[in-house]
Design a protein around this motif. Sequence first.
Motif, PDB file in Angstrom:
ATOM      1  N   ARG A  56       0.788  -1.227   0.000  1.00 41.02           N
ATOM      2  CA  ARG A  56       0.000   0.000   0.000  1.00 41.02           C
ATOM      3  C   ARG A  56       0.821   1.278   0.000  1.00 41.02           C
ATOM      4  N   MET A  57       1.819   1.362   0.877  1.00 41.81           N
ATOM      5  CA  MET A  57       2.454   2.657   1.089  1.00 41.81           C
ATOM      6  C   MET A  57       3.361   3.057  -0.068  1.00 41.81           C
ATOM      7  N   LEU A  58       3.547   4.367  -0.196  1.00 40.81           N
ATOM      8  CA  LEU A  58       4.431   4.906  -1.212  1.00 40.81           C
ATOM      9  C   LEU A  58       5.876   4.655  -0.819  1.00 40.81           C
ATOM     10  N   LEU A  59       6.733   4.553  -1.823  1.00 42.36           N
ATOM     11  CA  LEU A  59       8.159   4.336  -1.603  1.00 42.36           C
ATOM     12  C   LEU A  59       8.925   5.392  -2.385  1.00 42.36           C
ATOM     13  N   GLY A  60       9.865   6.058  -1.711  1.00 42.30           N
ATOM     14  CA  GLY A  60      10.563   7.146  -2.381  1.00 42.30           C
ATOM     15  C   GLY A  60      12.052   7.140  -2.126  1.00 42.30           C
ATOM     16  N   SER A  61      12.779   7.765  -3.023  1.00 38.56           N
ATOM     17  CA  SER A  61      14.229   7.953  -2.859  1.00 38.56           C
ATOM     18  C   SER A  61      14.461   9.291  -2.175  1.00 38.56           C
ATOM     19  N   ALA A  62      15.180   9.283  -1.061  1.00 40.51           N
ATOM     20  CA  ALA A  62      15.388  10.522  -0.298  1.00 40.51           C
ATOM     21  C   ALA A  62      16.815  10.597   0.243  1.00 40.51           C
ATOM     22  N   VAL A  63      17.716  10.967  -0.612  1.00 37.61           N
ATOM     23  CA  VAL A  63      17.490  11.354  -2.003  1.00 37.61           C
ATOM     24  C   VAL A  63      18.557  10.712  -2.875  1.00 37.61           C
ATOM     25  N   MET A  64      18.241  10.671  -4.183  1.00 46.74           N
ATOM     26  CA  MET A  64      19.254  10.291  -5.159  1.00 46.74           C
ATOM     27  C   MET A  64      19.963  11.574  -5.603  1.00 46.74           C
ATOM     28  N   GLN A  65      21.304  11.561  -5.521  1.00 42.96           N
ATOM     29  CA  GLN A  65      22.066  12.769  -5.789  1.00 42.96           C
ATOM     30  C   GLN A  65      22.118  13.073  -7.281  1.00 42.96           C
ATOM     31  N   VAL A  66      21.740  14.280  -7.618  1.00 40.61           N
ATOM     32  CA  VAL A  66      21.784  14.722  -9.011  1.00 40.61           C
ATOM     33  C   VAL A  66      23.248  14.944  -9.410  1.00 40.61           C
ATOM     34  N   GLY A  67      23.660  14.295 -10.475  1.00 36.49           N
ATOM     35  CA  GLY A  67      25.038  14.413 -10.937  1.00 36.49           C
ATOM     36  C   GLY A  67      25.808  13.120 -10.848  1.00 36.49           C
ATOM     37  N   THR A  68      25.364  12.188 -10.015  1.00 41.02           N
ATOM     38  CA  THR A  68      26.030  10.890  -9.933  1.00 41.02           C
ATOM     39  C   THR A  68      25.466   9.912 -10.957  1.00 41.02           C
ATOM     40  N   ARG A  69      24.302  10.232 -11.515  1.00 46.61           N
ATOM     41  CA  ARG A  69      23.706   9.467 -12.600  1.00 46.61           C
ATOM     42  C   ARG A  69      23.232  10.460 -13.655  1.00 46.61           C
ATOM     43  N   THR A  70      23.178  10.069 -14.897  1.00 48.31           N
ATOM     44  CA  THR A  70      22.648  10.969 -15.910  1.00 48.31           C
ATOM     45  C   THR A  70      21.154  11.155 -15.685  1.00 48.31           C
ATOM     46  N   PRO A  71      20.580  12.267 -16.154  1.00 49.72           N
ATOM     47  CA  PRO A  71      19.133  12.458 -16.002  1.00 49.72           C
ATOM     48  C   PRO A  71      18.309  11.336 -16.612  1.00 49.72           C
ATOM     49  N   VAL A  72      18.730  10.814 -17.755  1.00 51.57           N
ATOM     50  CA  VAL A  72      17.969   9.728 -18.379  1.00 51.57           C
ATOM     51  C   VAL A  72      18.077   8.463 -17.542  1.00 51.57           C
ATOM     52  N   ALA A  73      19.241   8.207 -16.961  1.00 50.64           N
ATOM     53  CA  ALA A  73      19.383   7.040 -16.077  1.00 50.64           C
ATOM     54  C   ALA A  73      18.466   7.180 -14.863  1.00 50.64           C
ATOM     55  N   LEU A  74      18.360   8.384 -14.319  1.00 49.38           N
ATOM     56  CA  LEU A  74      17.421   8.616 -13.221  1.00 49.38           C
ATOM     57  C   LEU A  74      15.994   8.337 -13.660  1.00 49.38           C
ATOM     58  N   ALA A  75      15.642   8.792 -14.851  1.00 51.98           N
ATOM     59  CA  ALA A  75      14.290   8.561 -15.364  1.00 51.98           C
ATOM     60  C   ALA A  75      14.029   7.076 -15.575  1.00 51.98           C
ATOM     61  N   GLN A  76      15.007   6.354 -16.119  1.00 49.65           N
ATOM     62  CA  GLN A  76      14.850   4.905 -16.296  1.00 49.65           C
ATOM     63  C   GLN A  76      14.591   4.215 -14.963  1.00 49.65           C
ATOM     64  N   THR A  77      15.375   4.591 -13.954  1.00 46.81           N
ATOM     65  CA  THR A  77      15.200   4.014 -12.625  1.00 46.81           C
ATOM     66  C   THR A  77      13.823   4.332 -12.068  1.00 46.81           C
ATOM     67  N   ALA A  78      13.404   5.582 -12.208  1.00 44.89           N
ATOM     68  CA  ALA A  78      12.111   6.003 -11.671  1.00 44.89           C
ATOM     69  C   ALA A  78      10.960   5.272 -12.352  1.00 44.89           C
TER      70      ALA A  78
END
Length: 352
Positions: A56-78
Motif C-alpha cells: 500500500r504505502m508509497l516508496l521514495g528515494s530521499a534522495v538520489m544525488q543529481v550528478g552521480t547518474r545521468t538524467p535519463v538514467a534517473l528517469a529509467q530508474t524512476a
Amino acid sequence: MRTATTIEASGFDSWSQQADFVTEAEKLGLDICWVAEAWGSDAPSALGFYAARTERMLLGSAVMQVGTRTPVALAQTAITLSNLSGGRFVLGLGASGPQVMEGLHGVPFARPLARVRETVEIVRQVVAGGKVFYSGSEFRIPLPGGDAVPMRLSMRAEHRVPIYLAALSPAMLRLTGQVADGWLGTSFVPEGSAEAYFAHLDQGLARAGRTRADLDVCQGAEVSFAPDEETLSAMVASRKKELAFSLGGMGSASTNFYNQAYSRQGWAEVAAQVRERWQAGDRDGAAGLVTNEMVLATTLIGTEDMVRQRLRVWRDAGVNTVRLYPAGDTMEARLATLGRAIELVHEAGGGA
C-alpha cells in the motif's frame, strides 16, 4: 497530515531486519517510506526489494544525488520502480554537497541549481514518453558533434512519477516551489519557517502560477518520548553532538547548507561558533555550544503532550507530511515509537 519515515537500507544490524521494519511500518499505517542514499547503500536496489514486500504505502528515494547518474538514467530508474510497484514510487532528488559529490563520487558540485533544474526537466520529458531532446547549460541530448539522433525509451511509464526536491538554500527552495511536486526539508523550526523557508517556496510557486496546494511539504525530525523531565534532559544532552556534526561537519570547509539553515532561523552566532570549534577538531567543545532550545526546536522529542503540541505547531506552519525518525535501541522499540507517533500525527492533523 500524512506520515513518513526515512531509512538507510543498511542502517540496522541486518538487511533483513531493515526490510522487516519497512513491512511492519506499513502495517502501522505509515503512508510513505523514503530510502536514503547519502554515502551508504544505494536507494533504488532497496526500493525494488521493499516494493515486493509491501502493498500500500508509497516508496521514495530521499534522495538520489543529481550528478552521480545521468538524467535519463534517473528517469529509467524512476519508471522501472514506478511500474514495478504499481505506481507507488516517488522520485526524491537533491544536489547533495561538495564533500559527497567531489570527495566521494569525483564529480563537480558546481552549478547545482542549474543541474537540478535541467535534470527535472529531462526526467519529465523521458517519463512523458517522447524522443529525448534537450539543450541546456549542463546537459545536451543528443551529445552534439556526432551522428547521434534523439531516442525514446523502449518502455513506457504506466503511472505518474511525482518529483520531490531536497532543498535548504533560498535559491533551491524557489526552484522547488517552481517545478517540484513536493519539498523534502530538514532542520525545520516552524516558528522561523515563514521567513527562512516558505517565503522562498512561495516565490517559486508564484513564478509557476501555483499555490501551496500544489506542493507537498514533507518535513522530518527525530521523534522520541520521555516519561519525565529527567529523562528528557538526558535525551536532549545526548543529541547535541549529532547537531554539532550537522552544523560543523556536514558539507565542506566553505559550504554547509545545514549551518546556513540554522543561521537563517535565529542561531547565526551559535552556528558559526559551533562550526569553528568543530573544524578546529574540538568536537566536545562544539557540542557544548549547542543549546537545549536548538535541539527541541528542530526535533519531536519530549513527553507525549509536548510532541502532540509540537505536531500542531508543524501543522499550522504548513507541513503536510511528517517524516518521523523513531528513536529506539531495537527494532521493536523503534516500531513502538513510530506507532505512537503516527497516532499523534493523525490526532493533530487527520489521517491520510
